[in-house]
Design a protein around this motif. Sequence first.
Motif, mmCIF file in Angstrom:
data_model
loop_
_atom_site.group_PDB
_atom_site.id
_atom_site.type_symbol
_atom_site.label_atom_id
_atom_site.label_comp_id
_atom_site.label_asym_id
_atom_site.label_seq_id
_atom_site.Cartn_x
_atom_site.Cartn_y
_atom_site.Cartn_z
ATOM 1 N N LEU A 156 -6.753 17.745 -22.513
ATOM 2 C CA LEU A 156 -6.278 18.700 -23.510
ATOM 3 C C LEU A 156 -5.596 19.890 -22.844
ATOM 4 O O LEU A 156 -4.482 20.276 -23.226
ATOM 5 C CB LEU A 156 -7.457 19.164 -24.361
ATOM 6 N N VAL A 157 -6.250 20.494 -21.851
ATOM 7 C CA VAL A 157 -5.707 21.686 -21.201
ATOM 8 C C VAL A 157 -4.417 21.381 -20.465
ATOM 9 O O VAL A 157 -3.451 22.159 -20.518
ATOM 10 C CB VAL A 157 -6.747 22.283 -20.228
ATOM 11 N N LEU A 158 -4.354 20.238 -19.766
ATOM 12 C CA LEU A 158 -3.181 19.881 -18.980
ATOM 13 C C LEU A 158 -2.093 19.197 -19.799
ATOM 14 O O LEU A 158 -1.027 18.867 -19.262
ATOM 15 C CB LEU A 158 -3.583 18.974 -17.814
ATOM 16 N N ALA A 159 -2.360 18.994 -21.102
ATOM 17 C CA ALA A 159 -1.384 18.364 -22.005
ATOM 18 C C ALA A 159 -0.922 17.016 -21.468
ATOM 19 O O ALA A 159 0.282 16.722 -21.392
ATOM 20 C CB ALA A 159 -0.192 19.290 -22.230
ATOM 21 N N LEU A 160 -1.897 16.165 -21.095
ATOM 22 C CA LEU A 160 -1.582 14.874 -20.491
ATOM 23 C C LEU A 160 -1.322 13.816 -21.559
ATOM 24 O O LEU A 160 -1.924 13.828 -22.642
ATOM 25 C CB LEU A 160 -2.741 14.417 -19.607
ATOM 26 N N SER A 161 -0.430 12.883 -21.234
ATOM 27 C CA SER A 161 -0.187 11.736 -22.093
ATOM 28 C C SER A 161 -1.292 10.705 -21.891
ATOM 29 O O SER A 161 -1.943 10.692 -20.829
ATOM 30 C CB SER A 161 1.171 11.110 -21.769
ATOM 31 N N PRO A 162 -1.527 9.828 -22.865
ATOM 32 C CA PRO A 162 -2.556 8.791 -22.694
ATOM 33 C C PRO A 162 -2.298 7.963 -21.440
ATOM 34 O O PRO A 162 -1.161 7.554 -21.179
ATOM 35 C CB PRO A 162 -2.413 7.948 -23.970
ATOM 36 N N GLY A 163 -3.342 7.752 -20.668
ATOM 37 C CA GLY A 163 -3.215 6.947 -19.459
ATOM 38 C C GLY A 163 -2.878 7.727 -18.207
ATOM 39 O O GLY A 163 -2.982 7.199 -17.093
ATOM 40 N N GLU A 164 -2.462 9.000 -18.354
ATOM 41 C CA GLU A 164 -2.151 9.807 -17.173
ATOM 42 C C GLU A 164 -3.426 10.136 -16.409
ATOM 43 O O GLU A 164 -4.495 10.320 -16.991
ATOM 44 C CB GLU A 164 -1.456 11.110 -17.574
ATOM 45 N N LYS A 165 -3.279 10.254 -15.095
ATOM 46 C CA LYS A 165 -4.405 10.576 -14.235
ATOM 47 C C LYS A 165 -4.282 12.007 -13.710
ATOM 48 O O LYS A 165 -3.243 12.649 -13.844
ATOM 49 C CB LYS A 165 -4.484 9.591 -13.069
ATOM 50 N N VAL A 166 -5.368 12.455 -13.108
ATOM 51 C CA VAL A 166 -5.375 13.777 -12.474
ATOM 52 C C VAL A 166 -5.804 13.638 -11.016
ATOM 53 O O VAL A 166 -6.547 12.721 -10.652
ATOM 54 C CB VAL A 166 -6.334 14.767 -13.187
ATOM 55 N N SER A 167 -5.315 14.553 -10.197
ATOM 56 C CA SER A 167 -5.802 14.705 -8.835
ATOM 57 C C SER A 167 -6.819 15.837 -8.840
ATOM 58 O O SER A 167 -6.548 16.917 -9.365
ATOM 59 C CB SER A 167 -4.652 15.037 -7.875
ATOM 60 N N ARG A 168 -8.000 15.577 -8.264
ATOM 61 C CA ARG A 168 -9.072 16.580 -8.265
ATOM 62 C C ARG A 168 -9.302 17.105 -6.855
ATOM 63 O O ARG A 168 -9.340 16.340 -5.887
ATOM 64 C CB ARG A 168 -10.373 15.982 -8.808
ATOM 65 N N LEU A 169 -9.458 18.401 -6.796
ATOM 66 C CA LEU A 169 -9.750 19.084 -5.548
ATOM 67 C C LEU A 169 -10.973 19.956 -5.772
ATOM 68 O O LEU A 169 -10.945 20.870 -6.592
ATOM 69 C CB LEU A 169 -8.572 19.965 -5.109
ATOM 70 N N GLN A 170 -12.046 19.654 -5.051
ATOM 71 C CA GLN A 170 -13.240 20.484 -5.132
ATOM 72 C C GLN A 170 -13.627 20.889 -3.708
ATOM 73 O O GLN A 170 -13.746 20.027 -2.832
ATOM 74 C CB GLN A 170 -14.401 19.725 -5.779
ATOM 75 N N ARG A 171 -13.815 22.192 -3.504
ATOM 76 C CA ARG A 171 -14.139 22.651 -2.160
ATOM 77 C C ARG A 171 -14.875 23.986 -2.173
ATOM 78 O O ARG A 171 -14.773 24.766 -3.114
ATOM 79 C CB ARG A 171 -12.864 22.783 -1.316
ATOM 80 N N LEU A 172 -15.603 24.187 -1.086
ATOM 81 C CA LEU A 172 -16.262 25.460 -0.826
ATOM 82 C C LEU A 172 -15.311 26.281 0.039
ATOM 83 O O LEU A 172 -14.898 25.837 1.111
ATOM 84 C CB LEU A 172 -17.580 25.223 -0.093
ATOM 85 N N ARG A 173 -14.945 27.476 -0.427
ATOM 86 C CA ARG A 173 -14.007 28.321 0.290
ATOM 87 C C ARG A 173 -14.761 29.362 1.113
ATOM 88 O O ARG A 173 -15.687 30.005 0.629
ATOM 89 C CB ARG A 173 -13.051 29.036 -0.676
ATOM 90 N N ARG A 174 -14.335 29.524 2.362
ATOM 91 C CA ARG A 174 -14.959 30.479 3.272
ATOM 92 C C ARG A 174 -13.926 31.452 3.806
ATOM 93 O O ARG A 174 -12.758 31.098 3.972
ATOM 94 C CB ARG A 174 -15.598 29.754 4.469
ATOM 95 N N ALA A 175 -14.376 32.674 4.094
ATOM 96 C CA ALA A 175 -13.579 33.653 4.823
ATOM 97 C C ALA A 175 -14.438 34.176 5.955
ATOM 98 O O ALA A 175 -15.580 34.590 5.730
ATOM 99 C CB ALA A 175 -13.133 34.795 3.915
ATOM 100 N N GLU A 176 -13.897 34.130 7.172
ATOM 101 C CA GLU A 176 -14.680 34.466 8.371
ATOM 102 C C GLU A 176 -15.990 33.696 8.383
ATOM 103 O O GLU A 176 -17.035 34.211 8.759
ATOM 104 C CB GLU A 176 -14.928 35.976 8.456
#
Length: 254
Positions: A130-150
């Motif tokens: 819904l949020v990405l306004a995808l057509s039926p059958g479209e896929k998504v690429s997922r990125l999940q990560r822990l972000r660090r600084a120093e």
Amino acid sequence: MSAAPQIFARARIADGGPAPLYLKLKRLVTDAIAQGDLADHDAIPGERDLARMLGISRVTVRKAFADLVADGVLVQRRGSGTFVAAKEERIELPLSRLTSFTEDMRLRGLPTTSDWIERSVGLPTPEEALVLALSPGEKVSRLQRLRRAEDKPLAIERAAIPHRFLPDPLAIETSLYEALTDRGLRPVRALQRLHATALSKGDGEMLGLPEGSPALFTERVAYLADGRVVEFTRSHYRGDSYDFVAELHLSEGS
């Protein structure tokens, strides 16, 4: 040279007032820090010396120290003693600028790293579709990560990108926005919501915090110049490290 001995030598916490002595000692320490009489890393006299200076028991000093250490006001180092804890600098993130985590930290001169949790391609959830306004059958690429600084864990990011915009999520090494820019897909605007939340056990472990610790949850939907949605990212930021800042202007006619 630390001013701690002079501060405690002239204190008279046993005089007046019905409050427990350990609470008076806590107040003495926190007030001295707030007023600048005690600075970061200043040494605090040991239990025996402090009890003698103030005319109170070592048990009272020990209880006050335990509370102040738990509150992050003091730190105790085995074999070295008790010291005023250094104040951690909080990171201010302006809400009026569309930047990535990597760009934000780079502006502060902080090196960043990521612990990847997931880089995958799959079918969208109903919310993502819904949020990405995808057509039926479209896929998504997922990125999940822990972000660090120093090397300090600061945020957990969970991003979903239409697969047509990011066919190979494994190509992302550092900045998602830099990768999108290289493909001519730099977001130009975004809607971002944020609210306070409590960390789950799993997220808390990744951020090095107890379950239920305060965090800031953000949800960002970013758009290309032609109006297409290119990013749907939900993030948890450490509540003890971040301030989100917005500049406000008086509206016309007010």
